[in-house]
Design a protein around this motif. Structure first.
Motif, PDB file in Angstrom:
ATOM      1  N   GLU A  81       0.835  -1.206   0.000  1.00 35.89           N
ATOM      2  CA  GLU A  81       0.000   0.000   0.000  1.00 35.89           C
ATOM      3  C   GLU A  81       0.870   1.257   0.000  1.00 35.89           C
ATOM      4  OE1 GLU A  81      -3.443   2.225   2.729  1.00 35.89           O
ATOM      5  OE2 GLU A  81      -2.650   0.250   3.320  1.00 35.89           O
ATOM      6  N   ASN A  82       1.939   1.254   0.780  1.00 35.70           N
ATOM      7  CA  ASN A  82       2.807   2.427   0.834  1.00 35.70           C
ATOM      8  C   ASN A  82       3.583   2.630  -0.468  1.00 35.70           C
ATOM      9  OD1 ASN A  82       1.955   3.082   3.369  1.00 35.70           O
ATOM     10  ND2 ASN A  82       3.893   2.638   4.400  1.00 35.70           N
ATOM     11  N   VAL A  83       3.940   1.535  -1.116  1.00 33.49           N
ATOM     12  CA  VAL A  83       4.603   1.646  -2.418  1.00 33.49           C
ATOM     13  C   VAL A  83       3.649   2.265  -3.430  1.00 33.49           C
ATOM     14  CG1 VAL A  83       5.467   0.312  -4.387  1.00 33.49           C
ATOM     15  CG2 VAL A  83       6.270  -0.225  -2.076  1.00 33.49           C
ATOM     16  N   VAL A  84       2.402   1.836  -3.427  1.00 37.05           N
ATOM     17  CA  VAL A  84       1.389   2.391  -4.340  1.00 37.05           C
ATOM     18  C   VAL A  84       1.192   3.877  -4.062  1.00 37.05           C
ATOM     19  CG1 VAL A  84      -1.071   2.331  -4.954  1.00 37.05           C
ATOM     20  CG2 VAL A  84       0.231   0.195  -4.762  1.00 37.05           C
ATOM     21  N   LEU A 111      11.849   6.020  -3.838  1.00 41.19           N
ATOM     22  CA  LEU A 111      10.689   5.792  -2.974  1.00 41.19           C
ATOM     23  C   LEU A 111      10.125   4.385  -3.134  1.00 41.19           C
ATOM     24  CD1 LEU A 111       8.902   9.238  -3.294  1.00 41.19           C
ATOM     25  CD2 LEU A 111      10.093   8.338  -1.289  1.00 41.19           C
ATOM     26  N   GLY A 112      10.130   3.874  -4.371  1.00 36.54           N
ATOM     27  CA  GLY A 112       9.642   2.508  -4.568  1.00 36.54           C
ATOM     28  C   GLY A 112      10.476   1.502  -3.804  1.00 36.54           C
ATOM     29  N   ALA A 113      11.806   1.651  -3.890  1.00 37.45           N
ATOM     30  CA  ALA A 113      12.698   0.731  -3.183  1.00 37.45           C
ATOM     31  C   ALA A 113      12.597   0.911  -1.673  1.00 37.45           C
ATOM     32  CB  ALA A 113      14.139   0.944  -3.653  1.00 37.45           C
ATOM     33  N   ARG A 114      12.589   2.157  -1.240  1.00 37.71           N
ATOM     34  CA  ARG A 114      12.587   2.430   0.207  1.00 37.71           C
ATOM     35  C   ARG A 114      11.323   1.923   0.882  1.00 37.71           C
ATOM     36  NH1 ARG A 114      10.745   5.706   3.832  1.00 37.71           N
ATOM     37  NH2 ARG A 114      11.992   6.175   5.671  1.00 37.71           N
ATOM     38  N   HIS A 115      10.171   2.172   0.275  1.00 40.56           N
ATOM     39  CA  HIS A 115       8.911   1.770   0.917  1.00 40.56           C
ATOM     40  C   HIS A 115       8.605   0.290   0.740  1.00 40.56           C
ATOM     41  CE1 HIS A 115       7.679   5.579   2.569  1.00 40.56           C
ATOM     42  NE2 HIS A 115       8.036   6.165   1.464  1.00 40.56           N
ATOM     43  N   SER A 116       9.451  -0.409  -0.018  1.00 41.94           N
ATOM     44  CA  SER A 116       9.313  -1.866  -0.072  1.00 41.94           C
ATOM     45  C   SER A 116      10.209  -2.540   0.962  1.00 41.94           C
ATOM     46  CB  SER A 116       9.687  -2.374  -1.468  1.00 41.94           C
ATOM     47  OG  SER A 116      11.096  -2.325  -1.664  1.00 41.94           O
ATOM     48  N   GLY A 117      11.052  -1.719   1.635  1.00 33.74           N
ATOM     49  CA  GLY A 117      11.957  -2.278   2.641  1.00 33.74           C
ATOM     50  C   GLY A 117      13.279  -2.757   2.077  1.00 33.74           C
TER      51      GLY A 117
END
Length: 338
Positions: free
Chosen positions: A81-84, A196-202
């Motif tokens: 959800e955060n990645v989206v 942001l995509g990488a960071r919010h996926s962990g």
């Protein structure tokens, strides 16, 4: 739009990424981004949402959300959800800049439809861009302060790039000026999508940093190629009217290289390109001269330089379908020049 109703999200094209499972995950994520965009931009009075949905529903490649979703493949929370939300944020910032750009460029069309400024006037178009930024801020607040801080830096670079372009090169080297402008105006937002995509996926800090640099390299390549399409591509293939930048007095990388030439072609171009070209015959002649110049060849050398930089970042990523797709994506745009 009927008052009080939320419009349906547009259909999202399926991007084939060379792996069925990856393609399905990314397609699902792109649908979720589209749904979030429409849901978020439909908030507020109808007279506001009509304007902010105008460009979002007109189309666009959604390349920045695609980059964010691919970057999320390197963490345990891929497509979360955060990645989206992060992917939607990047696209909304991009949309906001388009509203503002169209006012400054006095554009009549955007994405095949009437521009907001042509339809409702400059003031409304500027305010629509501002509303988009307010939606973006709300979504960022639902993530974390690091995201807010990151976008403060990102937006500062975007505005700096626009101001740099507006003021012009002055006494500085025009090619260095051009490269700095596209880094700030185009590269930085695609870099943010990767970050942001990488960071919010962990994903790990190393992967997050690599995706930021990779996004910046790909963004620069995309912008140079877009500028080359305006000069060297067939209108039937590209869907764009050749010479649009010349008509606006915008001199992109292949033009700047051609103007440097100590040749008859360079001399004639320097005599012609002193401002916007308004005559169709002049535009046709300039395009003919540019085709005979070294502008294309020298611009492609720069493109391949940044593709090599992108390869260095891709080499830092683990072997996976996403890594293969990113490598393909980095080269896909080069084939668009006819």
């Amino acid at each position: 739009m009927t008052p009080g109703t939320t419009p349906s999200p547009r259909s999202v094209p399926r991007v084939e990424l060379g792996d069925e499972a990856l393609t399905e995950r990314i397609h699902t994520g792109m649908r979720e981004v589209e749904e979030l965009l429409v849901r978020e931009l439909s908030k507020g009075p109808d007279f506001v949402s009509e304007k902010v949905l105008h460009l979002a529903q007109a189309g666009g490649k959604r390349f920045r959300p695609l980059m964010a979703l691919l970057a999320s493949e390197y963490g345990p929370r891929q497509g979360s959800e955060n990645v989206v939300k992060a992917a939607a944020i990047v696209e909304m910032v991009h949309l906001a800049t388009l509203y503002h750009d169209d006012v400054m460029d006095e554009a009549d069309k955007r994405r095949g439809v009437e521009s907001a400024n042509a339809r409702w006037g400059n003031s409304v178009a500027i305010l629509a861009g501002d509303i988009l930024l307010s939606h973006t801020s709300r979504l960022m607040s639902e993530l974390d302060t690091d995201t807010v801080a990151h976008f403060a830096e990102t937006f500062g670079e975007l505005v700096t790039g626009q101001m740099r372009e507006t003021i012009g090169a002055g006494d500085s080297d025009p090619i260095e000026h051009y490269m700095q402008v596209i880094k700030e105006k185009t590269g930085v937002l695609i870099a943010s999508a990767g970050y942001l995509g990488a960071r919010h996926s962990g994903a790990s800090d190393e992967i997050v940093s690599a995706m930021y640099r990779l996004g910046g390299d790909i963004g620069i390549v995309f912008q140079i190629i877009d500028d080359m399409i305006d000069i060297f591509s067939d209108a039937k293939e590209s869907g764009k009217t050749p010479g649009t930048d010349l008509r606006e007095g915008v001199f992109t990388l292949p033009v700047l290289y051609a103007l440097e030439e100590d040749t008859a072609v360079g001399e004639e171009l320097r005599g012609m390109l002193t401002g916007p070209l308004t005559d169709d015959a002049e535009v046709a002649r300039a395009l003919e001269l540019l085709a005979r110049s070294t502008g294309r060849e020298r611009s492609m050398e720069v493109v391949y330089k940044y593709l090599a930089e992108a390869d260095k970042e891709i080499a830092l990523l683990p072997e996976s379908a996403a890594t293969t797709a990113l490598g393909t994506l980095a080269r896909y745009t080069v084939d668009r020049v006819g």
